[in-house]
Design a protein around this motif. Structure first.
Motif, PDB file in Angstrom:
ATOM      1  N   ARG A 455       0.863  -1.122   0.206  1.00  0.00           N
ATOM      2  CA  ARG A 455      -0.141  -0.035   0.120  1.00  0.00           C
ATOM      3  C   ARG A 455       0.782   1.359  -0.131  1.00  0.00           C
ATOM      4  O   ARG A 455       1.928   1.184   0.587  1.00  0.00           O
ATOM      5  N   PHE A 456       0.354   2.361  -0.636  1.00  0.00           N
ATOM      6  CA  PHE A 456       0.940   3.622  -0.481  1.00  0.00           C
ATOM      7  C   PHE A 456       0.540   4.519   0.557  1.00  0.00           C
ATOM      8  O   PHE A 456      -0.643   4.429   1.002  1.00  0.00           O
ATOM      9  N   VAL A 457       1.557   4.882   1.419  1.00  0.00           N
ATOM     10  CA  VAL A 457       1.281   5.649   2.422  1.00  0.00           C
ATOM     11  C   VAL A 457       1.752   6.948   2.478  1.00  0.00           C
ATOM     12  O   VAL A 457       3.102   7.264   2.121  1.00  0.00           O
ATOM     13  N   SER A 458       1.060   8.049   2.757  1.00  0.00           N
ATOM     14  CA  SER A 458       1.310   9.365   2.747  1.00  0.00           C
ATOM     15  C   SER A 458       2.727   9.616   3.709  1.00  0.00           C
ATOM     16  O   SER A 458       2.254   9.343   4.845  1.00  0.00           O
ATOM     17  N   THR A 459       3.783  10.202   3.231  1.00  0.00           N
ATOM     18  CA  THR A 459       4.773  10.541   4.225  1.00  0.00           C
ATOM     19  C   THR A 459       5.170  12.208   4.109  1.00  0.00           C
ATOM     20  O   THR A 459       5.729  12.463   5.132  1.00  0.00           O
ATOM     21  N   ALA A 460       4.949  12.890   3.293  1.00  0.00           N
ATOM     22  CA  ALA A 460       5.351  14.308   3.261  1.00  0.00           C
ATOM     23  C   ALA A 460       4.535  14.928   2.159  1.00  0.00           C
ATOM     24  O   ALA A 460       4.046  14.545   1.316  1.00  0.00           O
ATOM     25  N   THR A 461       4.684  16.330   2.455  1.00  0.00           N
ATOM     26  CA  THR A 461       3.870  17.159   1.496  1.00  0.00           C
ATOM     27  C   THR A 461       4.881  18.361   1.393  1.00  0.00           C
ATOM     28  O   THR A 461       5.258  18.954   2.348  1.00  0.00           O
ATOM     29  N   PHE A 462       5.269  18.632   0.143  1.00  0.00           N
ATOM     30  CA  PHE A 462       5.940  19.799  -0.383  1.00  0.00           C
ATOM     31  C   PHE A 462       5.004  21.043  -0.728  1.00  0.00           C
ATOM     32  O   PHE A 462       4.155  20.837  -1.543  1.00  0.00           O
ATOM     33  N   ARG A 463       5.174  22.046  -0.162  1.00  0.00           N
ATOM     34  CA  ARG A 463       4.447  23.302  -0.680  1.00  0.00           C
ATOM     35  C   ARG A 463       5.444  24.419  -0.650  1.00  0.00           C
ATOM     36  O   ARG A 463       6.631  24.480  -0.177  1.00  0.00           O
ATOM     37  N   ALA A 464       4.760  25.663  -1.074  1.00  0.00           N
ATOM     38  CA  ALA A 464       5.574  26.865  -1.269  1.00  0.00           C
ATOM     39  C   ALA A 464       5.462  27.460   0.305  1.00  0.00           C
ATOM     40  O   ALA A 464       4.758  27.239   0.928  1.00  0.00           O
ATOM     41  N   HIS A 465       6.685  28.009   0.398  1.00  0.00           N
ATOM     42  CA  HIS A 465       6.930  28.498   2.002  1.00  0.00           C
ATOM     43  C   HIS A 465       7.443  29.847   1.884  1.00  0.00           C
ATOM     44  O   HIS A 465       8.680  30.080   1.132  1.00  0.00           O
ATOM     45  N   ALA A 466       7.009  30.783   2.277  1.00  0.00           N
ATOM     46  CA  ALA A 466       7.156  32.210   2.089  1.00  0.00           C
ATOM     47  C   ALA A 466       8.778  32.330   2.793  1.00  0.00           C
ATOM     48  O   ALA A 466       8.873  31.917   4.121  1.00  0.00           O
ATOM     49  N   GLY A 467       9.761  32.973   1.909  1.00  0.00           N
ATOM     50  CA  GLY A 467      10.995  33.380   3.202  1.00  0.00           C
ATOM     51  C   GLY A 467      11.959  32.280   2.960  1.00  0.00           C
ATOM     52  O   GLY A 467      13.217  32.303   3.276  1.00  0.00           O
ATOM     53  N   SER A 468      11.495  30.970   2.221  1.00  0.00           N
ATOM     54  CA  SER A 468      12.333  29.681   2.206  1.00  0.00           C
ATOM     55  C   SER A 468      12.892  29.480   0.592  1.00  0.00           C
ATOM     56  O   SER A 468      12.007  29.310  -0.252  1.00  0.00           O
ATOM     57  N   GLU A 470      14.496  27.493  -0.670  1.00  0.00           N
ATOM     58  CA  GLU A 470      14.580  26.081  -1.243  1.00  0.00           C
ATOM     59  C   GLU A 470      13.321  25.210  -1.161  1.00  0.00           C
ATOM     60  O   GLU A 470      12.944  24.105  -1.664  1.00  0.00           O
ATOM     61  N   ALA A 471      12.220  26.063  -0.809  1.00  0.00           N
ATOM     62  CA  ALA A 471      10.931  25.654  -1.024  1.00  0.00           C
ATOM     63  C   ALA A 471      10.474  25.660  -2.476  1.00  0.00           C
ATOM     64  O   ALA A 471      11.111  25.914  -3.383  1.00  0.00           O
ATOM     65  N   LEU A 472       9.296  25.147  -2.515  1.00  0.00           N
ATOM     66  CA  LEU A 472       8.550  24.991  -4.107  1.00  0.00           C
ATOM     67  C   LEU A 472       8.282  26.610  -4.510  1.00  0.00           C
ATOM     68  O   LEU A 472       7.844  27.449  -3.443  1.00  0.00           O
ATOM     69  N   PRO A 473       8.630  27.171  -5.743  1.00  0.00           N
ATOM     70  CA  PRO A 473       8.232  28.629  -5.878  1.00  0.00           C
ATOM     71  C   PRO A 473       6.729  28.886  -5.827  1.00  0.00           C
ATOM     72  O   PRO A 473       6.251  29.898  -5.540  1.00  0.00           O
ATOM     73  N   SER A 474       5.909  27.762  -5.988  1.00  0.00           N
ATOM     74  CA  SER A 474       4.484  28.052  -6.037  1.00  0.00           C
ATOM     75  C   SER A 474       3.836  26.538  -5.680  1.00  0.00           C
ATOM     76  O   SER A 474       4.559  25.589  -6.066  1.00  0.00           O
ATOM     77  N   ASN A 475       2.322  26.517  -5.515  1.00  0.00           N
ATOM     78  CA  ASN A 475       1.933  25.396  -5.023  1.00  0.00           C
ATOM     79  C   ASN A 475       1.165  24.758  -6.443  1.00  0.00           C
ATOM     80  O   ASN A 475       0.665  23.617  -6.254  1.00  0.00           O
ATOM     81  N   ARG A 476       1.194  25.663  -7.455  1.00  0.00           N
ATOM     82  CA  ARG A 476       0.701  24.979  -8.656  1.00  0.00           C
ATOM     83  C   ARG A 476       1.532  24.212  -9.643  1.00  0.00           C
ATOM     84  O   ARG A 476       2.685  24.806 -10.075  1.00  0.00           O
ATOM     85  N   ILE A 477       1.354  23.174  -9.746  1.00  0.00           N
ATOM     86  CA  ILE A 477       2.210  22.111 -10.503  1.00  0.00           C
ATOM     87  C   ILE A 477       1.462  22.005 -11.916  1.00  0.00           C
ATOM     88  O   ILE A 477       0.462  21.713 -12.178  1.00  0.00           O
ATOM     89  N   VAL A 478       2.536  21.919 -12.937  1.00  0.00           N
ATOM     90  CA  VAL A 478       2.186  21.941 -14.277  1.00  0.00           C
ATOM     91  C   VAL A 478       2.447  20.388 -14.692  1.00  0.00           C
ATOM     92  O   VAL A 478       1.755  19.926 -15.503  1.00  0.00           O
TER      93      VAL A 478
END
Length: 898
Positions: A455-468, A470-478
């Protein structure tokens, strides 16, 4: 990152050792995909009561359900209930049914609160089984709690006060006592196991008995605890045979072994391992894979076959099960090969090679979860001939698990209201562990890991984070893509590009420098060059490439075209770069820069049939194109050099589910999987038409998304849509092999029902009984409402009539003649049954068209002709006489004149 117990976002800079955390998070995950879904059948569907005490299947495929208010027969559409009817000896002895059993002769046995009954499943006739005196004078007679088959042709009847048996070969069908009524109830056996046809074994927690089949004598072999004022014990699963013929006995003294072949037959103790040394098993069972299991107060354990003293925890719980209740441990195997365990502890499914059992629970927020039950009763389980698993609950009704509804595993999105639309999916593996990356329209990225149970088990979520940074530039994925040969994941946004790779020093996203022209046009798709040196990226107005050795950028422009509206991109085997766009297929020579556009045989600019939305190069070099309204197109490899190549096209007219094709994947067998707005389609080169899959097969929704598909290193296929991701192994998607079992359910002549007992014989009907209505059914529990039918009435028609899913045929004003009604049915996968004759009849001629009538007609005609001939002759004679008379008169008058 989502954590158990609460949900908070962390910058990726804070996520040190992220990939090591992923491995750890498998055992501390926040959520798992609800990959077991159930249909519930209860009072609103016709069930007589929601407490299920027993399940059985008759030879025709009907499901029988024992409840407190009757014995129900379910055919997939409706429920027929047998109950007690006062004053009728042809009804059940009581409406409360405690146990149900099918014997080898096809009869059904029902134990009620007031006796035993035999039911003929073909006509639902009931025969009440008599009890010899003086037991027939008791207020409630015999109250069977359990029914079982022993000694080949005998039925064992267990009650709270005694033990009975019945010989199926006896005509009188009278119950016979096997153990005296005055026997201490604490000593009565409640479990049984047949051995070799000559001997059967019975037991409870304190006593072990041997039953000799030839004499039906019950011999006490062993007994624990001499105290007689003990509470009666009701466990039904105290005995189980190991594959080597030894008998496991779950006694109150612990697990014990019996060798039936030895002279003494006395049991020997099995030393329970830590930490269960002080826990006596409540039940034992051996499943159809020859795996022994034991139910303990706080755990379900797997027992090693060759060493019964070695136990492995399969499932554990904190609240101990009560000791003296009707404990049961039973198993069933569904059509997808899963082993299910059920009983007073609940319901579980065996997952993975480690024999871990995943316990399922009722979730009030999920209508498709397991129904609730009373803890002291638990669940009953049964797998029918079609591989469907049935689960009976107490006050929760009946549940159905259909393996074919789980052909495609569903990974739901993490949010209920936002971020459900999947825009990218890719699988990453380090050779031992697999992770699935899912990018959403406006919710960032979710990472799931595969556990030991698959089974696939959710382990992490990446999102945009202000001031970081290294984070995603935005939450919208193409779009998303896995770099071949690495664990690096590339993520494309509307105006940005970034990559992520495992890094023990800290996982983070690394942005790529992109020019303003890239940002203004908007990202569309990702692909890698054949030599793995470049990443290819399309925007609405151009093609870009990035040397993978210079992952930080900048992007290099390859082609810009203001009116192009580029979408998918791939590099072909001859190094040509293929790009799909609104105007067709653009083919680019990367060395010379020469390009040409194929209009796909459509002259009208902007036509949906010309809009290439997805691309896939087959292993043989053919190029497959998915359009935004013109279906699926194939261009043979040898024709790609032509400016107007011949095309092979599939649309809904050729059986494709939808004319919009979002993504195309080729499997190892050379077949293609196609997503669209109406589900998934599978197309193999030698097929006449595609095979389509829908919500009934477990799809996340009908609608999928453009180019959201991936073949992982594990060989698993992934398609993303508007409600999550579907994953599957193509080779495991096979047709259900068993066709429906057809039968006639009703017959009416001139609108009047005909009794069931007359259906089997050919009917002779009058000439005015020529309106025939036939109701029929194809029994198949996979999806009864999707069974298709074809029928013909020989004597009237020779060709088969496609009836679709209709279950009635009506023939008005049939002429006289001999008729035979044939029916065949197909399961939802298109597997047809053999034709079966359900009805035969002869409609007699009307009286005026019979042989005597015709003989009469001939006689009348002959008489008429004779009368006519006589009349003609008489007329001629009269005319001759008249002529003679006139002649005489003329002669006389002539003489007078002379």
């Amino acid at each position: 990152m989502h954590c158990k117990g609460e949900c908070r976002e962390l910058s990726l800079a804070q996520a040190a050792g992220f990939w090591f955390f992923l491995i750890w998070a498998i055992t501390a995950s926040v959520s798992a995909a609800p990959d077991y879904r159930f249909d519930t059948i209860s009072l609103e569907h016709g069930l007589s009561q929601s407490s299920v005490f027993g399940l059985a299947e008759d030879p025709s495929g009907h499901l029988w359900v024992a409840t407190e208010q009757g014995l129900d027969r379910f055919d997939g559409f409706s429920v027929e209930t047998l109950r007690y009817q006062p004053g009728s000896a042809r009804s059940l002895t009581h409406s409360g049914v405690r146990a149900v059993l099918t014997d080898p002769n096809g009869s059904l046995w029902a134990g009620t609160w007031n006796g035993l009954n035999r039911i003929d499943p073909t006509d639902l006739s009931v025969r009440q089984i008599s009890v010899p005196p003086p037991f027939d004078q008791q207020p409630f007679g015999v109250q069977p709690d359990g029914l079982g088959r022993v000694c080949e042709n005998r039925v064992l009847v267990l009650t709270r006060e005694s033990l009975w048996w019945l010989n199926l070969d006896d005509e009188d069908e009278t119950l016979k006592p096997l153990i005296a009524m005055e026997t201490d109830p604490a000593l009565l056996p409640q479990s049984w196991q047949a051995f070799d046809g000559q001997t059967a074994w019975l037991a409870n927690a304190r006593t072990l008995w041997r039953l000799h089949c030839d004499s039906m004598q019950l011999v006490l072999v062993e007994r624990f605890n001499d105290v007689t004022e003990l509470e009666p014990e009701r466990s039904r699963s105290r005995l189980a045979f190991l594959p080597d013929g030894r008998l496991l006995w779950a006694s109150e003294d612990g697990l014990r072994l019996v060798d039936p072949a030895s002279d003494s037959s006395h049991s020997v103790p099995v030393e329970s391992p830590d930490p269960w040394r002080d826990q006596a098993p409540l039940a034992v069972h051996v499943d159809d894979q020859s795996r022994p299991w034991a139910l303990l107060p706080n755990a379900l354990v797997a027992i090693e076959v060759n060493n019964p003293g070695r136990w492995t925890a399969a499932a554990e719980w904190s609240q101990a099960l009560p000791e003296y209740i009707n404990h049961r441990l039973e198993s069933a195997r569904s059509g997808d090969g899963l082993t299910w365990l059920g009983g007073t502890f609940g319901v579980g499914v065996v997952e993975g090679p480690g024999l871990r059992v995943r316990l399922l629970e009722h979730d009030p927020a999920r209508p498709d979860s397991l129904p609730p039950t009373l803890g002291r009763v638990g669940y009953r389980i049964l797998a029918d001939r079609f591989g469907v698993l049935w689960i009976g609950a107490n006050l929760g009704g009946l549940a159905r698990y259909v393996p074919e509804q789980h052909r495609f595993s569903w990974l739901p999105p993490p949010h209920e209201r936002t971020g459900r639309i999947v825009r990218g999916v890719t699988e990453v593996s380090d050779g031992q562990q697999s992770w699935l990356w899912v990018g959403y329209d406006d919710a960032g990225i979710q990472v799931l890991a595969r556990d030991d149970g698959g089974r696939f088990v959710s382990t992490a979520t990446f999102r945009a984070h202000a001031g970081s940074p290294e984070a995603l530039p935005s939450n919208r994925i193409v779009a998303m893509a896995r770099e071949p040969g690495t664990q690096r994941v590339w993520v494309l946004g509307n105006d940005w590009l970034a990559w992520h790779a495992p890094d023990p020093a800290g996982g983070s996203f690394n942005p790529v420098t992109v020019p303003d022209a890239f940002r203004e046009a908007g990202g569309r798709a990702l692909a890698f060059s054949h030599d793995r040196r470049y990443l290819l990226v399309t925007t609405g107005r151009g093609l870009w490439r990035l040397p993978l050795e210079q992952a930080s950028g900048p992007l290099q422009v390859v082609l810009q075209q203001s009116d192009a509206d580029f979408y998918p991109v791939t590099q072909l085997a001859d190094d040509t770069i293929a790009i799909g766009c609104r105007q067709g297929l653009l083919l680019l020579d990367p060395d010379t820069g020469q390009r040409r556009t194929l209009s796909l045989g459509v002259d009208q600019p902007g036509s949906p049939a010309r809009f290439v939305f997805s691309l896939a190069e087959a292993a043989n070099g053919d190029l497959w194109l998915g359009t935004h309204g013109g279906g699926l197109v194939r261009i043979a490899a040898e024709h790609l050099a032509l400016d107007d190549p011949p095309l092979q096209r599939w649309t809904t007219e050729q059986g494709l589910a939808d004319n919009t094709v979002y993504a195309i994947l080729e499997d190892p067998a050379g077949c293609f999987w196609i997503s669209g707005n109406r589900g998934l389609s599978q197309l193999c080169p030698d097929w006449d038409s595609p095979r389509n899959f829908s919500l009934h097969d477990g799809l996340q929704a009908y609608e999928f998304n453009g180019r959201v598909a991936d073949i992982g290193p594990s060989g698993r296929f992934y398609f993303g849509g508007i409600n999550g991701v579907n994953s599957f192994w193509p080779e495991r998607i096979v047709d259900h092999p068993q066709p429906p079992a057809v039968r006639m359910t009703g017959l009416a002549i001139e609108g009047q029902p005909v009794e069931h007992g007359t259906w089997a014989q050919p009917l002779r009907l009058r000439h005015d009984q020529n309106e025939v209505t036939i109701d029929y059914l194809g029994l198949h529990s996979m999806a009864p409402n999707r069974v298709r039918y074809a029928h013909r009435l020989l004597g009237l028609e020779s060709d088969w009539v496609d009836a679709g899913t209709a279950r009635r045929a009506r023939y008005p004003a049939l002429p006289h003649g001999d008729y035979r009604f044939e029916l065949r049915a197909a399961n939802p996968d298109g597997v047809w049954s053999e034709p079966q004759v359900l009805f035969e009849a002869t409609i007699r001629r009307p009286p005026w068209r019979t042989l005597p009538a015709y003989l009469g007609y001939i006689l009348v005609l002959m008489a008429g002709m004779a009368v006519l001939a006589w009349s003609v002759r008489q007329r001629r004679l009269r005319l001759e006489a008249l002529v003679s008379q006139r002649t005489r008169e003329l002669a006389e008058r002539s003489e007078t004149v002379s």
